[in-house]
Design a protein around this motif. Structure first.
Motif, PDB file in Angstrom:
ATOM      1  N   LEU A 184       0.953  -1.276  -0.105  1.00  0.00           N
ATOM      2  CA  LEU A 184       0.124   0.078  -0.076  1.00  0.00           C
ATOM      3  C   LEU A 184       0.759   1.316   0.161  1.00  0.00           C
ATOM      4  O   LEU A 184       1.636   1.582   0.907  1.00  0.00           O
TER       5      LEU A 184
ATOM      6  N   THR B  57      -5.403   7.959   0.246  1.00  0.00           N
ATOM      7  CA  THR B  57      -5.805   6.540   0.520  1.00  0.00           C
ATOM      8  C   THR B  57      -5.022   5.665  -0.363  1.00  0.00           C
ATOM      9  O   THR B  57      -5.141   6.061  -1.640  1.00  0.00           O
TER      10      THR B  57
ATOM     11  N   SER C 166      -4.745   1.900  -1.823  1.00  0.00           N
ATOM     12  CA  SER C 166      -5.412   0.721  -2.006  1.00  0.00           C
ATOM     13  C   SER C 166      -4.791  -0.337  -2.865  1.00  0.00           C
ATOM     14  O   SER C 166      -4.015   0.023  -3.839  1.00  0.00           O
ATOM     15  N   SER C 167      -5.289  -1.676  -2.548  1.00  0.00           N
ATOM     16  CA  SER C 167      -4.756  -2.855  -3.649  1.00  0.00           C
ATOM     17  C   SER C 167      -5.942  -3.884  -3.303  1.00  0.00           C
ATOM     18  O   SER C 167      -6.915  -3.781  -2.287  1.00  0.00           O
ATOM     19  N   SER C 168      -5.693  -4.884  -3.694  1.00  0.00           N
ATOM     20  CA  SER C 168      -6.438  -6.303  -3.492  1.00  0.00           C
ATOM     21  C   SER C 168      -5.871  -7.456  -3.962  1.00  0.00           C
ATOM     22  O   SER C 168      -4.813  -7.576  -4.197  1.00  0.00           O
TER      23      SER C 168
ATOM     24  N   LEU D 103      -7.099  -0.202   8.523  1.00  0.00           N
ATOM     25  CA  LEU D 103      -7.290  -0.957   7.190  1.00  0.00           C
ATOM     26  C   LEU D 103      -8.825  -1.281   6.955  1.00  0.00           C
ATOM     27  O   LEU D 103      -9.369  -1.898   7.754  1.00  0.00           O
TER      28      LEU D 103
ATOM     29  N   THR E 215     -12.749  -5.232   2.312  1.00  0.00           N
ATOM     30  CA  THR E 215     -13.819  -5.491   1.747  1.00  0.00           C
ATOM     31  C   THR E 215     -14.051  -6.697   0.844  1.00  0.00           C
ATOM     32  O   THR E 215     -13.463  -6.618   0.035  1.00  0.00           O
TER      33      THR E 215
ATOM     34  N   LEU F 199     -10.763  -6.319  -1.160  1.00  0.00           N
ATOM     35  CA  LEU F 199     -10.214  -5.020  -1.309  1.00  0.00           C
ATOM     36  C   LEU F 199      -9.591  -4.672   0.063  1.00  0.00           C
ATOM     37  O   LEU F 199     -10.208  -4.331   0.892  1.00  0.00           O
ATOM     38  N   THR F 200      -8.510  -3.844  -0.096  1.00  0.00           N
ATOM     39  CA  THR F 200      -7.837  -3.231   1.017  1.00  0.00           C
ATOM     40  C   THR F 200      -7.748  -1.806   0.499  1.00  0.00           C
ATOM     41  O   THR F 200      -6.883  -1.466  -0.333  1.00  0.00           O
ATOM     42  N   SER F 201      -7.811  -0.873   1.725  1.00  0.00           N
ATOM     43  CA  SER F 201      -7.678   0.467   1.448  1.00  0.00           C
ATOM     44  C   SER F 201      -7.363   1.121   2.937  1.00  0.00           C
ATOM     45  O   SER F 201      -7.695   0.570   3.976  1.00  0.00           O
TER      46      SER F 201
ATOM     47  N   ARG G 246      -6.049   5.148   4.762  1.00  0.00           N
ATOM     48  CA  ARG G 246      -5.714   6.374   4.632  1.00  0.00           C
ATOM     49  C   ARG G 246      -4.654   6.774   5.334  1.00  0.00           C
ATOM     50  O   ARG G 246      -4.342   6.316   6.409  1.00  0.00           O
TER      51      ARG G 246
END
Length: 133
Positions: free
Chosen positions: A27, A34, A36-38, A72, A75, A90-92, A94
């Motif tokens: 990340l 923010t 994000s990755s997955s 984190l 979702t 999905l990871t995000s 801030r």
């Protein structure tokens, strides 16, 4: 046996580039933005199971400062997968200036759990870059 989880749970990173090749969830974004990755989780076994996702504590790679659990957003955080089914997690995050130092690597793991004692840990690298402002 912990190694049995690999028969039933396989995680593939979809961030692309070097992150996928090294199997590290990375990340990275400018400080204040923010990141994000997955990743994709697949049930390659013969029984349905619930997979849950949690972040471990992270800390600066240089060891300075205390460890902490990153905020984190995952979702979905938990999902039931039937044999042959896969899901994208999905990871995000801030990258707040009050929490992260710019251009410093923070390391930890994303834990994918099938049962309390069976899990896979995917290395997690977090870097807030200096903003271009």
């Amino acid at each position: 046996k912990p190694e049995k989880i690999y028969d039933c749970l396989r995680a593939l990173l979809t961030a692309g580039g070097d992150e996928a090749a090294s199997e590290t969830l990375s990340l990275r974004a400018p400080l204040g933005d923010t990141a994000s990755s997955s990743l994709i989780v697949e049930n390659s076994g013969s029984e349905p199971f619930v997979v849950a996702c949690r972040a471990t504590a992270i800390r600066r790679a240089d060891g300075i400062g205390p460890a902490f659990v990153p905020a984190l957003a995952l979702t979905p955080a938990e999902q039931t997968l039937v044999p042959g089914e896969e899901t994208q997690i999905l990871t995000s995050l801030r990258l707040d200036a009050g929490v992260y130092e710019p251009d410093v690597l923070y390391i930890g793991a994303l834990r994918l759990m099938r049962q309390q004692n069976l899990h896979i840990e995917v290395p997690l690298h977090i870097t807030a870059t200096r903003s271009a402002r």
